[in-house]
Design an enzyme around this catalytic site. Structure first.
Site, mmCIF file in Angstrom:
data_model
loop_
_atom_site.group_PDB
_atom_site.id
_atom_site.type_symbol
_atom_site.label_atom_id
_atom_site.label_comp_id
_atom_site.label_asym_id
_atom_site.label_seq_id
_atom_site.Cartn_x
_atom_site.Cartn_y
_atom_site.Cartn_z
ATOM 1 N N GLU A 1 64.215 -12.161 10.663
ATOM 2 C CA GLU A 1 64.694 -12.514 9.323
ATOM 3 C C GLU A 1 64.086 -13.833 8.850
ATOM 4 O O GLU A 1 64.803 -14.807 8.575
ATOM 5 C CB GLU A 1 66.220 -12.577 9.273
ATOM 6 C CG GLU A 1 66.879 -11.230 9.464
ATOM 7 C CD GLU A 1 68.390 -11.245 9.262
ATOM 8 O OE1 GLU A 1 69.003 -12.308 9.417
ATOM 9 O OE2 GLU A 1 68.946 -10.193 8.941
ATOM 10 N N GLU B 1 68.171 -3.166 11.360
ATOM 11 C CA GLU B 1 69.556 -3.456 11.751
ATOM 12 C C GLU B 1 70.459 -2.740 10.753
ATOM 13 O O GLU B 1 70.533 -3.144 9.589
ATOM 14 C CB GLU B 1 69.834 -4.962 11.716
ATOM 15 C CG GLU B 1 68.982 -5.765 12.684
ATOM 16 C CD GLU B 1 69.267 -7.263 12.631
ATOM 17 O OE1 GLU B 1 70.310 -7.668 12.080
ATOM 18 O OE2 GLU B 1 68.426 -8.035 13.121
HETATM 19 C C1 GLA Z 1 71.118 -10.742 11.211
HETATM 20 C C2 GLA Z 1 70.216 -11.014 12.389
HETATM 21 C C3 GLA Z 1 70.774 -10.581 13.692
HETATM 22 C C4 GLA Z 1 72.246 -10.865 13.755
HETATM 23 C C5 GLA Z 1 72.962 -10.226 12.603
HETATM 24 C C6 GLA Z 1 74.464 -10.420 12.624
HETATM 25 O O1 GLA Z 1 70.885 -9.596 10.546
HETATM 26 O O2 GLA Z 1 68.927 -10.490 12.237
HETATM 27 O O3 GLA Z 1 70.100 -11.268 14.701
HETATM 28 O O4 GLA Z 1 72.408 -12.238 13.715
HETATM 29 O O5 GLA Z 1 72.485 -10.789 11.430
HETATM 30 O O6 GLA Z 1 74.865 -11.712 12.294
#
Ligand code: GLA
Ligand code: ZN
Length: 665
Positions: A144, A304
């Site tokens: 991210e 995700e």
């Molecule tokens: C983000 C991150 C993950 C995790 C999730 C949940 O999407 O990419 O590593 O931290 O949030 O908080």
């Protein structure tokens, strides 16, 4: 890029004896891919140059034994303690020049030369180690990117990089002074060395400086990504590179990041950290998915996908029965070919103990496991046949990080938000089941019948000419409030009429404006009156048809929405931010005028969307409501999957196949 169901897996959090059980349970569920290792640098390189990939090798082999491949993340979002000890200046600084320290994640400065050396050493060794492993199929660089503290990093290294960036852009300090309007408040510079990042000031900031800073920060992240991607491509040319993006996040120009990737990925959390009771977010979720697909106009992955309750310190609602499958199906319906669920098992340690996984802390399968297993087993065959298909919208929406940045610096109305403003239109189309694609300025817009281009705040000759040409050639263009206000350096136009460089095209002139702070306005369209929000352009019409007028304030009766025929096309000008009811009216009018194709009508809360390939359409009906829905579909549609439209369960969905020319409008 293939099609898969997968999970985000953190074997380093669990005893080795558990790995085999996990792998077997994953296979039984229908999982064929996992993403791993993006936060475990300390484990793979406990001391400089001492690499230990043995455990990772072991997990990969064990997973491969169950038919599961993997994607590995590069771990640069969490450098280990020994790197910080050696080079503490890697820890980023905020605009107060206060450091943010080790102990969480994202404690890194992306311009720091020493940090980049560490990364190059690690990523080269990492890539070489797994180059020949056929079960490592792809990479994710960092995690991210852009998801760090709001105003990081203002450290001396970043400021030096900013100065270089400015020098390259402006050439001379005089040119910079001109473009930044430094005559104001005695801000004139005589040397590039005097320039800083827009640190905390005693009072006010220079909007031109701020805009360049935001552009620089995005470029820095892109450069940081490119550096790692170059190593990975050189060492492992047969493995793909993707990145887990965050919808409408502002920090990095995702179009440019997309250019560096083989395909894009999204992190999709419909539950966010917490969504208040009764809030409908199906439309926002849909828009974010459409956006991620639009970055490359091709299918994408969800890296995700929410699989359980979310939350860090506080905890969100539990997903309702069926909702996890519905949300995953929504991602597929908008063009995802692979869904990776976050995470395999709720973590017993660290910040994210309550960002739950498919399995609870105790590792025993419960409702989420059962629901998602059933989902994967049913949907796997569908993914196989529809992979590679995408929607083909007739409506495009222009998305610009420059406009986004500039309006974040000066939102005008305290509640004006660039993406939310775009969403007022998007949601109007969504409620009518009219698909939308996002485009950037550089794209070829000619295949879209309608181009919605809200908030064209910064205007250039080039962009204005492109709008003119689009309309001349038959396009239907929607422009609105706060367009043509400033040039690309964020200085207001001195001599041009508003909307600058677009006034002739729109046939209107903005004579005055009214910011609706803490109040609403209203618009009369025919016999109906609708609320409008945040802003009213008070318009003088030179050559346009008036479709709607304001119904409030001293400017009641003056035009609010205008339309002009130009060349073979049409241009609309909307002087305000539309309320949902006004947007519905507007989209209705547009759909009729342009004979836009609509997917079948559906009741409120039931979304319809389509993917298409080789003349075959896959139609999805997604029931975001808590009640069973009874929908009629033509006999010619072939039902795929268990549920039929006649009886679409609460938080359920149904999928149909039809020939493209079968499409009911
Ligand atoms: C983000 C991150 C993950 C995790 C999730 C949940 O999407 O990419 O590593 O931290 O949030 O908080
Ligand atoms: Zn820095």
């Amino acid at each position: 890029m293939g099609y898969h169901f997968g999970v985000d897996y953190y074997p380093e959090h669990w005893p080795r004896e558990r790995w085999q059980t996990d792998a077997r349970m994953m296979r039984e569920m229908g999982i064929t891919i996992v993403r791993m290792a993006e936060f475990s640098w300390a484990k793979w390189e406990p001391r400089e140059g001492e690499f230990h990939f043995e455990e990772l090798d072991e997990v990969i082999e064990l997973l491969a034994g169950e038919g599961i491949d993997c994607i590995l993340g590069t771990p640069s979002a969490a450098p280990p303690a020994w790197i910080i000890e050696e080079t503490p200046e890697i820890q980023p600084m905020d605009s107060h020049l206060q450091r943010h320290y080790f102990g969480g994640r994202h404690h890194d400065c992306q311009s720091n030369a020493r940090y980049r050396e560490h990364i190059r050493r690690f990523v080269t060794a990492y890539a070489r180690h797994f180059a020949a492993n056929p079960h490592v199929v792809g990479w994710q660089v960092d995690n991210e990117l852009g998801n760090s503290h709001e105003d990081l990093c203002y450290c001396p290294s970043c400021e030096a990089a900013f100065r270089q960036w400015l020098q390259k852009k402006y050439g001379s300090i005089d040119c910079l002074n001109q473009c930044w309007g430094t005559a104001f408040w005695s801000q004139t510079y005589t040397d590039f060395e005097q320039i800083h990042a827009p640190r905390i000031t005693a009072a006010g900031k220079n909007p031109s400086q701020q805009l360049d800073w935001m552009r620089f920060c995005s470029d820095l992240v892109l450069d940081f990504h490119q550096m790692q991607a170059d190593i990975l491509r050189r060492e492992t040319p047969d493995k793909f590179i993707t990145h887990n993006m965050m919808g409408f996040s502002r920090k990095v120009d995702y179009f440019k990041l997309g250019d560096q990737l083989d395909f894009t990925s999204q992190d999709q959390y419909p539950g966010g950290h917490f969504v208040p009771q009764g809030t409908f977010r199906g439309d926002v979720q849909a828009a974010e998915l459409d956006f991620i697909r639009s970055l490359k106009h091709q299918p994408f992955w969800v890296m995700e996908q929410q699989s359980a309750i979310t939350g860090w310190e506080t905890v969100g609602r539990t997903p309702k029965p069926g909702q996890l499958g519905l949300w995953a199906m929504q991602s597929i319906a908008h063009g995802a070919d692979t869904i990776v669920f976050f995470r395999w098992r709720s973590c017993v340690m660290g910040t994210e103990q309550y960002w739950h996984g498919i399995l609870p802390h105790n590792g025993k399968p419960g409702r989420y496991y059962r629901e998602l297993k059933a989902f994967m087993q049913e949907t796997g065959p569908l993914l196989k046949i529809m992979q590679g298909s995408v929607p083909h919208p007739e409506v495009a929406m222009l998305f610009s990080y420059d406009q986004y940045d500039a309006l974040s610096i000066q939102p005008h109305h305290p509640l004006l938000r660039y993406p939310e403003h775009l969403l007022t239109y998007y949601k109007g189309f969504y409620r009518k089941n009219i698909p939308v694609e996002f485009v950037r300025e550089e794209d070829d817009w000619s295949s879209y019948r309608v181009l919605v281009a809200p908030l064209q705040f910064l205007m250039t000759e080039k962009l204005s000419e492109k709008f003119h040409a689009y309309v001349q050639q038959g396009g239907v263009l929607i422009l609105d409030m706060r367009s043509g206000v400033k040039d690309a350096t964020n200085l207001a136009f001195a001599e041009k009429e508003l909307p600058a460089m677009l006034d002739d095209l729109c046939g209107v002139r903005v004579a005055e404006y009214d910011c609706l702070q803490e109040t609403q306005g209203s618009v009369r369209w025919g016999d109906d009156v609708y609320p409008c929000e945040k802003w009213c352009d008070i318009l003088e019409v030179a050559d346009a048809e008036i479709l709607a007028t304001y119904d409030s304030e001293f400017y009641a009766g003056t035009p609010a929405v205008c339309r002009r025929q130009a060349g073979k096309g049409t241009v609309y000008y909307v002087g305000t931010e539309m309320s949902p009811a006004l947007a519905d009216r507007f989209v209705q009018q547009l759909a009729e005028q342009s004979s836009l194709h609509r997917l079948p009508r559906t009741p409120e809360g039931v979304e319809a969307t389509v993917r298409e390939k080789d003349g075959i359409q896959y139609l999805f009906l997604l029931n975001h409501t808590d009640t069973e829905q009874h929908l009629c579909v033509p006999d010619t549609w072939e039902q795929l999957g268990a549920a039929s439209a006649e009886q679409c369960p609460p938080y359920g969905y149904c999928v149909y196949r039809m020939q493209a020319d079968d499409q009911p409008v």
